[in-house]
Design a protein around this motif. Structure first.
Motif, PDB file in Angstrom:
ATOM      1  N   ILE A  31       0.808  -1.216   0.000  1.00 35.38           N
ATOM      2  CA  ILE A  31       0.000   0.000   0.000  1.00 35.38           C
ATOM      3  C   ILE A  31       0.848   1.276   0.000  1.00 35.38           C
ATOM      4  O   ILE A  31       0.314   2.379  -0.011  1.00 35.38           O
ATOM      5  N   GLY A  32       2.172   1.119   0.016  1.00 35.09           N
ATOM      6  CA  GLY A  32       3.027   2.314   0.042  1.00 35.09           C
ATOM      7  C   GLY A  32       2.961   3.131  -1.241  1.00 35.09           C
ATOM      8  O   GLY A  32       3.217   4.330  -1.239  1.00 35.09           O
ATOM      9  N   LYS A  37       0.953   5.079  -4.004  1.00 33.25           N
ATOM     10  CA  LYS A  37      -0.318   5.791  -3.841  1.00 33.25           C
ATOM     11  C   LYS A  37      -1.007   6.123  -5.152  1.00 33.25           C
ATOM     12  O   LYS A  37      -0.354   6.480  -6.133  1.00 33.25           O
ATOM     13  N   ILE A  39       8.294   1.582  -2.983  1.00 29.10           N
ATOM     14  CA  ILE A  39       8.866   2.271  -1.821  1.00 29.10           C
ATOM     15  C   ILE A  39       9.243   1.268  -0.722  1.00 29.10           C
ATOM     16  O   ILE A  39      10.250   1.442  -0.030  1.00 29.10           O
ATOM     17  N   GLU A  40       8.463   0.196  -0.608  1.00 31.92           N
ATOM     18  CA  GLU A  40       8.753  -0.798   0.439  1.00 31.92           C
ATOM     19  C   GLU A  40      10.047  -1.555   0.155  1.00 31.92           C
ATOM     20  O   GLU A  40      10.605  -2.192   1.054  1.00 31.92           O
ATOM     21  N   ALA A  49      14.514   0.296   1.401  1.00 34.07           N
ATOM     22  CA  ALA A  49      15.303   0.063   2.606  1.00 34.07           C
ATOM     23  C   ALA A  49      15.556  -1.438   2.738  1.00 34.07           C
ATOM     24  O   ALA A  49      14.715  -2.249   2.391  1.00 34.07           O
ATOM     25  N   LEU A  72      17.645   2.565   6.225  1.00 30.08           N
ATOM     26  CA  LEU A  72      17.077   3.469   5.242  1.00 30.08           C
ATOM     27  C   LEU A  72      18.112   3.810   4.174  1.00 30.08           C
ATOM     28  O   LEU A  72      19.314   3.831   4.450  1.00 30.08           O
ATOM     29  N   GLN A 117      15.897   8.209   1.501  1.00 29.41           N
ATOM     30  CA  GLN A 117      14.885   8.152   2.564  1.00 29.41           C
ATOM     31  C   GLN A 117      15.332   8.965   3.781  1.00 29.41           C
ATOM     32  O   GLN A 117      14.557   9.724   4.360  1.00 29.41           O
ATOM     33  N   THR A 131       5.116  11.442  -0.928  1.00 28.67           N
ATOM     34  CA  THR A 131       6.516  11.182  -0.604  1.00 28.67           C
ATOM     35  C   THR A 131       7.058   9.916  -1.271  1.00 28.67           C
ATOM     36  O   THR A 131       8.189   9.907  -1.775  1.00 28.67           O
ATOM     37  N   MET A 147       7.951  10.574  -4.804  1.00 27.57           N
ATOM     38  CA  MET A 147       9.099  11.486  -4.853  1.00 27.57           C
ATOM     39  C   MET A 147      10.400  10.721  -4.567  1.00 27.57           C
ATOM     40  O   MET A 147      11.422  10.923  -5.237  1.00 27.57           O
ATOM     41  N   ILE A 148      10.366   9.868  -3.532  1.00 24.42           N
ATOM     42  CA  ILE A 148      11.580   9.144  -3.139  1.00 24.42           C
ATOM     43  C   ILE A 148      12.003   8.156  -4.222  1.00 24.42           C
ATOM     44  O   ILE A 148      13.185   8.049  -4.566  1.00 24.42           O
TER      45      ILE A 148
END
Lengths: 158, 709
Positions: A34-35, A37, A75-76, A79, A84, A88, A103, A106-107
């Motif tokens: 779910i990270g 979006k 995103i998950e 790291a 991190l 991050q 975010t 963006m990351i």
């Protein structure tokens, strides 16, 4: 319906899905990631950015059939072992998030940018990040975060 | 003692919380209760609880502070976090008064079954209202802990001190957890808690006033934080809703079987039609299939062309109440105007959309007659009431939980998505997640009101002697001039709006201050004064002077300055919700378009609680204001939005951000006010005035556009 196999964050996953279903939906609803979006569904906000074979792409516009057999990083998957990444950490240190909903995208984008161009100019950062929307308008801190990440990568490489 | 926050200085905007959800179910044809007003200023102090349990144990409703035997400390508020920093601010307030490290505390927000009802997260009220309540409760708890330790040691409480989560005397030390386990503490409420415990003096602040980082930053950067749209429940389905083809269209008939054939649960209830399915893809397709069979009765709907005249023609000029017109007058405006050198002008602003990055989202789950909804709203208790009304539930049967949400900006006061998800979940007999699409968010969320203004003023030398301000529909925030004028008439007329309207950052103050501050520029020209000098000559508010001078100094403002070829500079200021803003802008006339070259803001909201978060709030607010000034405008025709997407409704992006500087003025002698709204109100007028300086074209409507040559 067809079966699609995707390497997601170094794990072989598969799902039964209509071929035109967005990768974003598969990540969130089938794989529980779910990270990533949803922001607009038209590639205009890039909140849903993931890496497909290391290239940043809008997962809302990517049909699942397009990533069959490919590798996807979300995103998950950045790291490792709670360590991190520099990007991050820089997003924390330079206070990049207000609501933080943009975010992840963006990351992921900044991660791809620094991989292909470890010492980007201000203008190159703006070119890479400009497709991303932050409605809290925290652009200056986000920009500072990307520059901080670039600087800290440089320092650690030296 | 710091100067108190002046509650009497402002009233809630009449457009605040003005929208109810968009439709009603057949199962409930009663009037929706008027929720507005009552909830706005409610600030339950709540109880202090010393629980025999541990962290995560049942905390009784309306608890403000919970100390567990395991040493856990939980501070609770009904406020929500939408990116403005409330969670970190509350944490700082509690940690300061309890004398513990911020890391030792947990902040629990917005769960109607547990947290106190602190009203809406709106009107910049968290800082002036909720922070003091949290501080008072935590100071009272600190005193109770000291008394319990004094009793244990058989000492006088005045001999003890508190540090790092423990009560200390000489080499003796009792941690809060030890005291919570002792039987000397009992829960207290407002009546039984110690009264009048002094709050930490600002000179002694060690945690308040510090640039603390956001507490959930790690969850956010790893993708672990669960926003409302990320909540997953066992056996959960995904929902989608059929929207009318145009505003005002009424559903006449629809065939649900087209959706059921695709394996979805399909339901119609009055005007509501929706589907739930195993994936959102299936739910959307089922709604699409059903939509093809739908017959609608189309209603006429106006166009956004000529909106100002449309609104003026539909002004409610009589009647009273909190939603009605408002008129204030002192002195003799008409006769002074008749004798003075007068100027008049008209202004307009369009509808704009908040467009938070996370669209409205809710997950609803029924357990027999009990309903739980996780949703992104700024009014958890207000949305609970809407759910109670829609489904005829008691307060005990309806629970609203608000996970930290992806943006609000005043746009998430209503509970329509919560009601829709609950209706689908009821039909499906399973939990349902419903996330609005961006298209839905643009078209069916409410808008910042469009408005029109008529302003007249009389000058005597460099002084304004009469002021006559009429506002059609913007809302009432910021409607009264902060300038010192002896004869003033201020009128507000709400209008029959073609679109749903409601809160926004600053709401009415965005339009009211735009019209006023551009008109101030026009008056300065008529008086032959520099715009900064004219403003300084026409008020006696020290705080307004301070922000004006701070912005001007940093900018390098000088009377009669020339910014150079095709360049212009402008200034504007404003006071709203207890805080002050002044902005200097420089623009360049690019022929087809206006290039914003520089923005310098000075902001003051009393004592600064967290300079880092304040800087982010002010900058973000100014940039959001840049969008509303330069590009944002909702256009519609034939009941449809003409630009309801990010590709057609340009909001600021990285490359749109000009060089910016922000001066934060700290006033430790004044109680802290909120900061998330006021900075927006000076952006558009400063830019409009700069465009006039650059081009000679007076900008009287938004977004700013150069007239055709």
């Amino acid at each position: 319906m067809a079966r699609f196999a995707v390497n997601v964050n170094h794990e072989e996953l598969s799902t039964e899905s209509p071929p035109d279903r967005p990768l974003l939906d598969v990540l969130r609803e089938d794989f529980g990631l779910i990270g990533t979006k949803y922001g607009c569904g038209e590639g205009q906000c890039r909140a849903c950015t993931v890496l497909i074979d290391d290239q940043p792409r809008a997962s809302c516009l990517t049909p699942i059939s397009n990533v069959d057999g490919k590798s996807v990083t979300t995103i998950e998957g950045l790291a490792s072992d709670d360590q991190l990444t520099k990007v991050q950490q820089a997003f924390i240190d330079a206070d990049a998030a207000q609501c933080g909903y943009c975010t992840a995208g963006m990351i992921v984008e900044a991660t791809a940018l620094l991989k292909r161009n470890p010492e980007p100019s201000r203008s190159e950062i703006l070119d890479a990040m400009n497709p991303h929307l932050c409605r809290c308008c925290g652009y200056r801190n986000i920009l500072a975060s990307v520059e901080l990440a670039a600087a800290s990568s440089e320092a650690s490489d030296a | 003692m710091p100067e108190r926050f002046r509650e009497d200085l402002f009233e809630p905007d009449r457009k605040e919380l003005s929208e109810s959800p968009a439709y009603r179910f057949d199962l409930d044809r009663r009037q929706w209760i008027a929720i507005a007003g009552a909830g706005l200023l409610v600030t339950a102090a709540g109880r202090v609880v010393f629980s025999p349990g541990v962290a995560g144990a049942e905390i009784p409703p309306s608890t403000r502070l919970h100390l567990g035997e395991d040493g856990s400390i939980t501070v609770l508020t009904g406020k929500v976090e939408v990116g403005q920093g409330s969670r970190t601010e509350i944490l700082q307030a509690a940690a300061e008064e309890l004398r513990v490290a911020p890391e030792a505390l947990r902040v629990m927000l917005a769960d109607t079954a547990v947290t106190p009802d602190d009203g809406s997260t709106a009107g910049s009220r968290t800082t002036p209202s909720t922070v003091p309540v949290v501080r008072r409760t935590c100071a009272a708890a600190r005193e109770m802990l000291v008394r319990a330790a004094a009793e244990t040691w058989n000492l006088n409480a005045s001999q003890l001190r508190v540090e790092s989560g423990a009560v200390v005397h000489a080499d003796k030390r009792l941690a809060y957890a030890d005291l919570a386990r002792s039987k000397r503490l009992t829960s207290a409420d407002d009546d039984s808690a110690p009264k009048g415990v002094p709050l930490t003096e600002i000179d002694d602040w060690t945690i308040l006033g510090r640039a603390l980082l956001k507490t959930k930053a790690r969850e956010i950067v790893t993708g672990a934080h669960r926003y409302p749209s990320d909540i997953v429940r066992p056996n959960m389905l995904y929902g989608a809703v059929l929207r009318p083809p145009s505003y005002g269209a009424q559903l006449e008939s629809v065939d649900l079987t087209h959706g059921e054939e695709l394996g979805a649960v399909a339901i119609r209830d009055g005007g509501f039609v929706g589907c739930a399915a195993k994936t959102s893809y299936e739910a959307r397709n089922a709604v699409k299939a059903i939509g093809k069979s739908a017959k609608w009765r189309i209603a006429p709907h106006p166009s956004s062309e000529g909106l100002g005249a449309y609104l003026k023609g539909r002004a409610q000029i009589s009647g009273g109440g909190r939603r009605g017109p408002r008129r204030r007058e002192h002195g003799d405006v008409d006769s002074v105007l008749a004798a003075a050198k007068t100027l008049k002008a008209s202004y307009e602003i369009p509808f704009v959309q908040h467009a938070p990055m996370e669209p409205r989202a809710a997950v609803a789950e029924w357990d027999e007659r009990n309903l739980t909804v996780w949703t992104g709203t700024q009014r958890p208790f207000g949305v609970r009431e809407q759910l109670m009304e829609a489904f005829r539930l008691t307060a005990e049967q309806a629970r609203v939980i608000v996970p930290d949400t992806g943006g609000g900006f005043g746009g998430k006061h209503t509970g329509e998505v919560a009601i829709e998800a609950a209706r689908l979940a009821k039909a499906a007999g399973k939990p349902v997640s419903l996330c609005w699409t961006r298209e839905e968010e643009f078209a069916w969320a409410y808008f910042r009101p469009a408005a029109a203004f008529e302003v007249r003023a009389g000058l005597s030398g460099e002084k304004i002697v009469a002021w006559d301000f009429t506002a059609y529909n913007p809302g009432t925030a910021g409607i009264e001039t902060p300038y010192a004028v002896p004869n003033v008439r201020t009128q507000y007329f709400p209008c029959d709006s073609p679109l749903r309207e409601g809160s926004y950052r600053g709401i009415g103050a965005t339009g009211n201050n735009f019209a006023r501050e551009v008109f101030m520029d026009e008056l300065a020209g008529a008086a032959g004064l520099d715009p900064l000098e004219f403003r300084l000559a026409n008020h006696n508010d020290e705080r307004l002077t301070n922000v004006l001078r701070a912005a001007a100094d940093r900018f390098g403002w000088s009377p009669g300055q020339s910014a150079g070829q095709n360049r212009g500079t402008g200034i504007a200021a404003g006071f709203e919700k207890g805080s002050y803003i002044a902005i200097c802008a420089q623009v360049r006339d690019e022929g087809e378009r206006i290039e914003v070259e520089r923005l310098v803001s000075a902001f003051e909201c009393g004592a600064i609680i967290n300079p880092r978060n304040l800087q982010a709030q002010v900058e973000g607010c100014v940039i959001q204001g840049l969008g509303a000034a330069m590009s944002e405008e909702i256009r519609f025709e034939g009941g449809q939005l003409l630009n309801g997407s990010f590709s057609q409704y340009p909001v600021p992006r990285f490359r749109d951000i000009p060089p910016m500087e922000t001066v934060l003025l700290d006033r430790p002698d004044i109680e802290s006010a909120g900061a998330g709204e006021t900075p927006i109100i000076a952006v558009a007028p400063a830019l409009a005035n700069a465009v006039f300086a650059a081009t000679g074209q007076r900008m009287r409507s938004l977004p700013l556009r150069l007239h055709a040559a």
